[in-house]
Design a protein around this motif. Structure first.
Motif, PDB file in Angstrom:
ATOM      1  N   ILE A 159       2.593   8.823   3.739  1.00  0.00           N
ATOM      2  CA  ILE A 159       1.781   8.274   2.655  1.00  0.00           C
ATOM      3  C   ILE A 159       1.035   9.386   1.923  1.00  0.00           C
ATOM      4  O   ILE A 159       0.892   9.344   0.693  1.00  0.00           O
ATOM      5  N   ALA A 160       0.595  10.416   2.645  1.00  0.00           N
ATOM      6  CA  ALA A 160      -0.087  11.540   1.991  1.00  0.00           C
ATOM      7  C   ALA A 160       0.840  12.257   1.021  1.00  0.00           C
ATOM      8  O   ALA A 160       0.439  12.637  -0.086  1.00  0.00           O
ATOM      9  N   ILE A 161       2.110  12.455   1.409  1.00  0.00           N
ATOM     10  CA  ILE A 161       3.084  13.113   0.523  1.00  0.00           C
ATOM     11  C   ILE A 161       3.372  12.239  -0.693  1.00  0.00           C
ATOM     12  O   ILE A 161       3.436  12.725  -1.827  1.00  0.00           O
ATOM     13  N   LEU A 162       3.554  10.930  -0.476  1.00  0.00           N
ATOM     14  CA  LEU A 162       3.824  10.022  -1.598  1.00  0.00           C
ATOM     15  C   LEU A 162       2.637   9.974  -2.551  1.00  0.00           C
ATOM     16  O   LEU A 162       2.818   9.992  -3.775  1.00  0.00           O
ATOM     17  N   ASN A 163       1.417   9.938  -2.011  1.00  0.00           N
ATOM     18  CA  ASN A 163       0.227   9.923  -2.874  1.00  0.00           C
ATOM     19  C   ASN A 163       0.091  11.227  -3.644  1.00  0.00           C
ATOM     20  O   ASN A 163      -0.362  11.223  -4.800  1.00  0.00           O
ATOM     21  N   LEU A 164       0.475  12.347  -3.025  1.00  0.00           N
ATOM     22  CA  LEU A 164       0.402  13.640  -3.705  1.00  0.00           C
ATOM     23  C   LEU A 164       1.305  13.655  -4.930  1.00  0.00           C
ATOM     24  O   LEU A 164       0.997  14.295  -5.937  1.00  0.00           O
ATOM     25  N   HIS A 165       2.439  12.924  -4.867  1.00  0.00           N
ATOM     26  CA  HIS A 165       3.373  12.832  -5.993  1.00  0.00           C
ATOM     27  C   HIS A 165       3.112  11.594  -6.851  1.00  0.00           C
ATOM     28  O   HIS A 165       3.909  11.314  -7.769  1.00  0.00           O
ATOM     29  N   THR A 166       2.041  10.849  -6.571  1.00  0.00           N
ATOM     30  CA  THR A 166       1.710   9.596  -7.272  1.00  0.00           C
ATOM     31  C   THR A 166       2.904   8.638  -7.314  1.00  0.00           C
ATOM     32  O   THR A 166       3.175   8.018  -8.337  1.00  0.00           O
ATOM     33  N   LEU A 167       3.609   8.554  -6.198  1.00  0.00           N
ATOM     34  CA  LEU A 167       4.762   7.665  -6.093  1.00  0.00           C
ATOM     35  C   LEU A 167       4.323   6.320  -5.528  1.00  0.00           C
ATOM     36  O   LEU A 167       3.578   6.256  -4.550  1.00  0.00           O
ATOM     37  N   LYS A 168       4.790   5.247  -6.145  1.00  0.00           N
ATOM     38  CA  LYS A 168       4.497   3.914  -5.635  1.00  0.00           C
ATOM     39  C   LYS A 168       5.452   3.598  -4.478  1.00  0.00           C
ATOM     40  O   LYS A 168       6.605   4.038  -4.473  1.00  0.00           O
ATOM     41  N   TYR A 169       4.950   2.829  -3.518  1.00  0.00           N
ATOM     42  CA  TYR A 169       5.774   2.456  -2.375  1.00  0.00           C
ATOM     43  C   TYR A 169       5.401   1.040  -1.936  1.00  0.00           C
ATOM     44  O   TYR A 169       4.347   0.502  -2.312  1.00  0.00           O
ATOM     45  N   LYS A 170       6.266   0.463  -1.107  1.00  0.00           N
ATOM     46  CA  LYS A 170       6.042  -0.892  -0.609  1.00  0.00           C
ATOM     47  C   LYS A 170       6.554  -0.974   0.822  1.00  0.00           C
ATOM     48  O   LYS A 170       7.662  -0.526   1.113  1.00  0.00           O
ATOM     49  N   ILE A 171       5.729  -1.520   1.704  1.00  0.00           N
ATOM     50  CA  ILE A 171       6.101  -1.659   3.105  1.00  0.00           C
ATOM     51  C   ILE A 171       6.119  -3.143   3.458  1.00  0.00           C
ATOM     52  O   ILE A 171       5.110  -3.823   3.333  1.00  0.00           O
ATOM     53  N   GLN A 172       7.286  -3.618   3.867  1.00  0.00           N
ATOM     54  CA  GLN A 172       7.444  -4.999   4.328  1.00  0.00           C
ATOM     55  C   GLN A 172       7.849  -4.949   5.791  1.00  0.00           C
ATOM     56  O   GLN A 172       8.834  -4.300   6.142  1.00  0.00           O
ATOM     57  N   SER A 173       7.107  -5.643   6.643  1.00  0.00           N
ATOM     58  CA  SER A 173       7.365  -5.529   8.071  1.00  0.00           C
ATOM     59  C   SER A 173       7.151  -6.859   8.770  1.00  0.00           C
ATOM     60  O   SER A 173       6.190  -7.575   8.493  1.00  0.00           O
ATOM     61  N   THR A 174       8.091  -7.177   9.671  1.00  0.00           N
ATOM     62  CA  THR A 174       7.976  -8.338  10.549  1.00  0.00           C
ATOM     63  C   THR A 174       8.378  -7.895  11.953  1.00  0.00           C
ATOM     64  O   THR A 174       8.722  -6.728  12.185  1.00  0.00           O
ATOM     65  N   GLN A 175       8.363  -8.814  12.888  1.00  0.00           N
ATOM     66  CA  GLN A 175       8.782  -8.489  14.244  1.00  0.00           C
ATOM     67  C   GLN A 175      10.278  -8.222  14.335  1.00  0.00           C
ATOM     68  O   GLN A 175      10.760  -7.701  15.350  1.00  0.00           O
ATOM     69  N   ASN A 176      11.023  -8.564  13.292  1.00  0.00           N
ATOM     70  CA  ASN A 176      12.478  -8.373  13.285  1.00  0.00           C
ATOM     71  C   ASN A 176      12.910  -7.127  12.513  1.00  0.00           C
ATOM     72  O   ASN A 176      14.105  -6.911  12.326  1.00  0.00           O
ATOM     73  N   GLY A 177      11.959  -6.339  12.053  1.00  0.00           N
ATOM     74  CA  GLY A 177      12.327  -5.130  11.330  1.00  0.00           C
ATOM     75  C   GLY A 177      11.399  -4.827  10.179  1.00  0.00           C
ATOM     76  O   GLY A 177      10.496  -5.605   9.850  1.00  0.00           O
ATOM     77  N   SER A 178      11.639  -3.673   9.547  1.00  0.00           N
ATOM     78  CA  SER A 178      10.788  -3.216   8.448  1.00  0.00           C
ATOM     79  C   SER A 178      11.646  -2.773   7.271  1.00  0.00           C
ATOM     80  O   SER A 178      12.802  -2.375   7.436  1.00  0.00           O
ATOM     81  N   ILE A 179      11.054  -2.838   6.080  1.00  0.00           N
ATOM     82  CA  ILE A 179      11.682  -2.320   4.858  1.00  0.00           C
ATOM     83  C   ILE A 179      10.666  -1.423   4.173  1.00  0.00           C
ATOM     84  O   ILE A 179       9.576  -1.865   3.810  1.00  0.00           O
ATOM     85  N   PHE A 180      11.018  -0.144   4.019  1.00  0.00           N
ATOM     86  CA  PHE A 180      10.150   0.829   3.349  1.00  0.00           C
ATOM     87  C   PHE A 180      10.820   1.203   2.030  1.00  0.00           C
ATOM     88  O   PHE A 180      11.930   1.729   2.014  1.00  0.00           O
ATOM     89  N   THR A 181      10.159   0.918   0.921  1.00  0.00           N
ATOM     90  CA  THR A 181      10.730   1.152  -0.411  1.00  0.00           C
ATOM     91  C   THR A 181       9.868   2.156  -1.175  1.00  0.00           C
ATOM     92  O   THR A 181       8.643   2.003  -1.224  1.00  0.00           O
TER      93      THR A 181
END
Length: 409
Positions: A381-403
């Motif tokens: 997250i520190a690297i993404l914030n340094l580049h002002t990149l937007k991201y999205k984290i979706q997570s459940t007990q069956n898995g995660s999606i990092f975009t």
């Protein structure tokens, strides 16, 4: 302390060379990318980092413990300030020479710009508070609310101005006291992490040297040598963790200047997939990918590589056997591309995500085996914030999606 740190890093690099670990592209990026680094052996060039390629230092200026000031326009930056490098030169008996440099601080010119920015922000806050207090009854509360949000992003580096002794003045005084405590907390945390990281490196180096010497002795049984080799592997992991912790501290202190270059994100994704396909297969897991070609972005290639590497590495680490990890890189419109990593692991808790995004440590990021997701997620997250990149984290007990959302260049 800085010279000792550079000396220890040179010894670690030499150890990697001697043990043929140097050939791994991914490991080179992880360990060497943030340094001005040049390695030769008998006048033959073995390795040169990207930043060393960008900055041409005359040979006559390369000497041990030399401090050099470099113009940022030499490393593809448009801002008008200097970067100060500390050089370390180490010659070995086998003909190997390692030249290692690390940025120390920015010039007075950049500090003047920071001071001017802080002065302007402070002046705006004072003017806004004065205007609203004179002309409106309720609008000072709105101004304070907006200012609090801005100050939280600055990690409480500023304070509010108390201009009265009424209820509003008492509120501002209470807020400033809270800021002072939080500011002291952040300062203590960063100082502790920095000191701990540097202090750990010396005893680890001593232990590593003793183990290496023991392995080379002929009177040590083979069984013990195998145990010592396992110990060396654990020390290497701990050294990597310390490097990640030090990099995280520098990212959050904004002492790392990202290199803004245009590069092919598709090629970087293919390189990562080639490495992680073999890694997943060795762990009885499935790694698949869908990558669109010729997607170019602007940013620091080494840092972005590291962020994506950590995301995929975590996805594989916490995905059970015979389950799938899937990487997607595609354009969603003419100006935007997404890189998405899907896994079928145990998911990431909201508390871990909030802890990483708030840049504060919490007990929730630890488990019985040590650090679970906290440091890696925080570094990403520190690297993404340094580049002002937007991201999205979706997570459940069956898995995660990092975009991650990238602007196409």
């Amino acid at each position: 302390m800085l010279d000792e740190h550079l000396t220890e890093d040179s010894e670690q690099i030499k150890f990697l060379l001697d043990n043929n670990i140097y050939s791994s592209t991914s490991l080179k990026r992880i360990l060497f990318e943030e340094y001005w680094l040049k390695i030769t052996k008998n006048d033959t060039l073995l390795y040169v980092s990207d930043i060393a390629n960008s900055i041409a230092i005359p040979p006559e200026k390369i000497a041990d413990r030399t401090t050099l000031t470099v113009k940022t326009n030499q490393i593809n930056f448009t801002a008008d300030y200097d970067v100060i490098f500390r050089l370390h030169v180490k010659h070995y008996d086998d003909g190997t020479t390692i030249i290692l440099g690390i940025s120390m601080d920015n010039s007075i010119k950049q500090n003047q710009k920071k001071l001017a920015t802080i002065f302007i922000i402070t002046l705006i806050i004072i003017s806004a508070l004065f205007y609203y207090l004179v002309n409106f009854l309720l609008k000072p509360l709105v101004s304070i609310s907006l200012t609090l949000r801005r100050l939280s992003q600055e990690k409480f580096s500023l304070g509010l101005v108390q201009e009265s002794n009424d209820e509003i003045g008492f509120l501002i005084e209470s807020i400033n006291l809270t800021f002072e405590k939080l500011r002291n907390h952040f300062t203590y945390q960063k100082d502790f992490l920095s000191i701990m990281s540097h202090e750990l490196k010396t005893p680890l180096s001593v232990i590593k040297n003793h183990i290496e010497n023991a392995i080379e002795r002929e009177d040590i049984p083979l069984v013990m040598k195998e145990k010592f080799s396992n110990d060396l592997e654990q020390i290497s992991k701990l050294n990597q963790f310390i490097h990640r912790l030090m990099l995280l501290t520098r990212l959050e202190d904004k002492t790392i200047i990202p290199k803004s270059i245009r590069f092919n994100l598709s090629e970087l994704a293919h390189e990562l997939c080639q490495f992680f396909t073999d890694l997943a297969e060795s762990q009885n897991k499935v790694f698949t990918s869908e990558i669109s070609n010729q997607i170019f972005i602007v940013g620091d290639k080494g840092l972005i590589y590291r962020a994506i590497f950590n995301i995929v590495d975590n996805a594989i680490k916490y995905t059970p056997e015979e389950k799938e990890i899937h990487l997607i890189l595609k354009c969603i419109d003419p100006k935007t591309a997404i890189l998405q990593i899907r896994d079928q692991g145990e998911g990431i808790s909201e508390e871990v995500i909030m802890t990483a995004e708030s840049s504060m440590f919490s007990k929730s990021i630890y488990d019985q085996d040590g650090i679970k997701n906290g440091i890696g997620m925080r570094l990403i997250i520190a690297i993404l914030n340094l580049h002002t990149l937007k991201y999205k984290i979706q997570s459940t007990q069956n898995g995660s999606i990092f975009t991650i959302f990238f602007k196409i260049a």
